[in-house]
Scaffold this motif. Sequence first.
Motif, mmCIF file in Angstrom:
data_model
loop_
_atom_site.group_PDB
_atom_site.id
_atom_site.type_symbol
_atom_site.label_atom_id
_atom_site.label_comp_id
_atom_site.label_asym_id
_atom_site.label_seq_id
_atom_site.Cartn_x
_atom_site.Cartn_y
_atom_site.Cartn_z
ATOM 1 N N GLY A 59 0.808 -1.208 0.000
ATOM 2 C CA GLY A 59 0.000 0.000 0.000
ATOM 3 C C GLY A 59 0.844 1.261 0.000
ATOM 4 O O GLY A 59 1.961 1.293 -0.507
ATOM 5 N N MET A 60 0.296 2.316 0.619
ATOM 6 C CA MET A 60 0.944 3.622 0.582
ATOM 7 C C MET A 60 2.072 3.749 1.609
ATOM 8 O O MET A 60 1.922 3.336 2.750
ATOM 9 C CB MET A 60 -0.092 4.719 0.845
ATOM 10 N N ARG A 61 3.194 4.323 1.166
ATOM 11 C CA ARG A 61 4.296 4.603 2.080
ATOM 12 C C ARG A 61 4.006 5.881 2.846
ATOM 13 O O ARG A 61 3.405 6.810 2.304
ATOM 14 C CB ARG A 61 5.599 4.788 1.295
ATOM 15 N N LYS A 62 4.422 5.937 4.112
ATOM 16 C CA LYS A 62 4.237 7.132 4.926
ATOM 17 C C LYS A 62 5.278 8.174 4.517
ATOM 18 O O LYS A 62 6.476 7.893 4.541
ATOM 19 C CB LYS A 62 4.403 6.776 6.404
ATOM 20 N N PRO A 63 4.853 9.372 4.136
ATOM 21 C CA PRO A 63 5.829 10.379 3.707
ATOM 22 C C PRO A 63 6.686 10.873 4.870
ATOM 23 O O PRO A 63 6.202 11.057 5.972
ATOM 24 C CB PRO A 63 4.980 11.499 3.138
ATOM 25 N N SER A 64 7.975 11.066 4.622
ATOM 26 C CA SER A 64 8.896 11.589 5.614
ATOM 27 C C SER A 64 9.502 12.885 5.081
ATOM 28 O O SER A 64 10.292 12.864 4.135
ATOM 29 C CB SER A 64 10.003 10.573 5.902
ATOM 30 N N LEU A 65 9.126 14.002 5.684
ATOM 31 C CA LEU A 65 9.645 15.287 5.231
ATOM 32 C C LEU A 65 11.144 15.402 5.454
ATOM 33 O O LEU A 65 11.868 15.981 4.644
ATOM 34 C CB LEU A 65 8.919 16.429 5.947
ATOM 35 N N LYS A 66 11.633 14.819 6.543
ATOM 36 C CA LYS A 66 13.065 14.861 6.865
ATOM 37 C C LYS A 66 13.893 14.155 5.794
ATOM 38 O O LYS A 66 14.888 14.691 5.301
ATOM 39 C CB LYS A 66 13.280 14.204 8.231
ATOM 40 N N LYS A 67 13.466 12.947 5.400
ATOM 41 C CA LYS A 67 14.199 12.191 4.386
ATOM 42 C C LYS A 67 14.068 12.837 3.009
ATOM 43 O O LYS A 67 15.014 12.840 2.217
ATOM 44 C CB LYS A 67 13.697 10.751 4.344
ATOM 45 N N SER A 68 12.900 13.393 2.723
ATOM 46 C CA SER A 68 12.686 14.055 1.445
ATOM 47 C C SER A 68 13.583 15.285 1.315
ATOM 48 O O SER A 68 14.202 15.510 0.269
ATOM 49 C CB SER A 68 11.220 14.466 1.321
ATOM 50 N N PHE A 69 13.681 16.071 2.380
ATOM 51 C CA PHE A 69 14.545 17.257 2.381
ATOM 52 C C PHE A 69 16.005 16.860 2.198
ATOM 53 O O PHE A 69 16.735 17.457 1.412
ATOM 54 C CB PHE A 69 14.355 18.034 3.688
ATOM 55 N N LYS A 70 16.442 15.807 2.909
ATOM 56 C CA LYS A 70 17.832 15.351 2.835
ATOM 57 C C LYS A 70 18.181 14.885 1.420
ATOM 58 O O LYS A 70 19.256 15.182 0.898
ATOM 59 C CB LYS A 70 18.048 14.216 3.840
ATOM 60 N N ALA A 71 17.252 14.183 0.774
ATOM 61 C CA ALA A 71 17.489 13.684 -0.579
ATOM 62 C C ALA A 71 17.601 14.827 -1.584
ATOM 63 O O ALA A 71 18.388 14.759 -2.529
ATOM 64 C CB ALA A 71 16.370 12.738 -0.979
ATOM 65 N N ARG A 72 16.839 15.886 -1.371
ATOM 66 C CA ARG A 72 16.846 17.003 -2.312
ATOM 67 C C ARG A 72 18.014 17.955 -2.107
ATOM 68 O O ARG A 72 18.340 18.732 -2.986
ATOM 69 C CB ARG A 72 15.537 17.779 -2.207
ATOM 70 N N THR A 73 18.645 17.916 -0.939
ATOM 71 C CA THR A 73 19.704 18.882 -0.647
ATOM 72 C C THR A 73 21.099 18.266 -0.602
ATOM 73 O O THR A 73 22.050 18.941 -0.253
ATOM 74 C CB THR A 73 19.432 19.596 0.690
ATOM 75 N N THR A 74 21.226 16.991 -0.945
ATOM 76 C CA THR A 74 22.552 16.386 -1.020
ATOM 77 C C THR A 74 23.296 17.042 -2.175
ATOM 78 O O THR A 74 22.815 17.039 -3.300
ATOM 79 C CB THR A 74 22.457 14.865 -1.238
ATOM 80 N N GLY A 75 24.438 17.601 -1.878
ATOM 81 C CA GLY A 75 25.151 18.419 -2.851
ATOM 82 C C GLY A 75 25.793 17.647 -3.981
ATOM 83 O O GLY A 75 26.135 16.471 -3.858
ATOM 84 N N LYS A 76 25.955 18.343 -5.095
ATOM 85 C CA LYS A 76 26.600 17.776 -6.275
ATOM 86 C C LYS A 76 28.041 17.388 -5.965
ATOM 87 O O LYS A 76 28.530 16.357 -6.407
ATOM 88 C CB LYS A 76 26.546 18.803 -7.406
ATOM 89 N N TRP A 77 28.722 18.195 -5.164
ATOM 90 C CA TRP A 77 30.136 17.925 -4.832
ATOM 91 C C TRP A 77 30.277 16.631 -4.034
ATOM 92 O O TRP A 77 31.254 15.903 -4.182
ATOM 93 C CB TRP A 77 30.742 19.091 -4.065
ATOM 94 N N LYS A 78 29.284 16.330 -3.194
ATOM 95 C CA LYS A 78 29.341 15.103 -2.396
ATOM 96 C C LYS A 78 29.206 13.874 -3.302
ATOM 97 O O LYS A 78 29.933 12.888 -3.138
ATOM 98 C CB LYS A 78 28.221 15.117 -1.360
ATOM 99 N N ARG A 79 28.311 13.945 -4.298
ATOM 100 C CA ARG A 79 28.160 12.838 -5.243
ATOM 101 C C ARG A 79 29.407 12.679 -6.099
ATOM 102 O O ARG A 79 29.843 11.561 -6.367
ATOM 103 C CB ARG A 79 26.930 13.067 -6.116
#
Length: 70
Positions: free
Chosen positions: A4-24
């Motif tokens: 079924g539906m996954r519970k949204p996590s704002l903390k994990k979503s924010f972290k995924a969107r702000t991981t820097g290009k330099w770190k990758r």
Amino acid sequence: MKFGMRKPSLKKSFKARTTGKWKRELKRSINPYYGKKGTGWITNPKKALYNKVYHKTTFSLFSLGKRKHK
């Protein structure tokens, strides 16, 4: 296993969107297989199988409006 539906996590979503290009770029320079498709099956097949089933049996609240691609 969850169905079924996954519970949204704002903390994990924010972290995924702000991981820097330099770190990758740094991780890719150290590990040539970083970010490549299918390497999970080589490093940890049990976790890769679990993740494949999990992503096929659950859906995100944010993906309800999106069209599925094969």
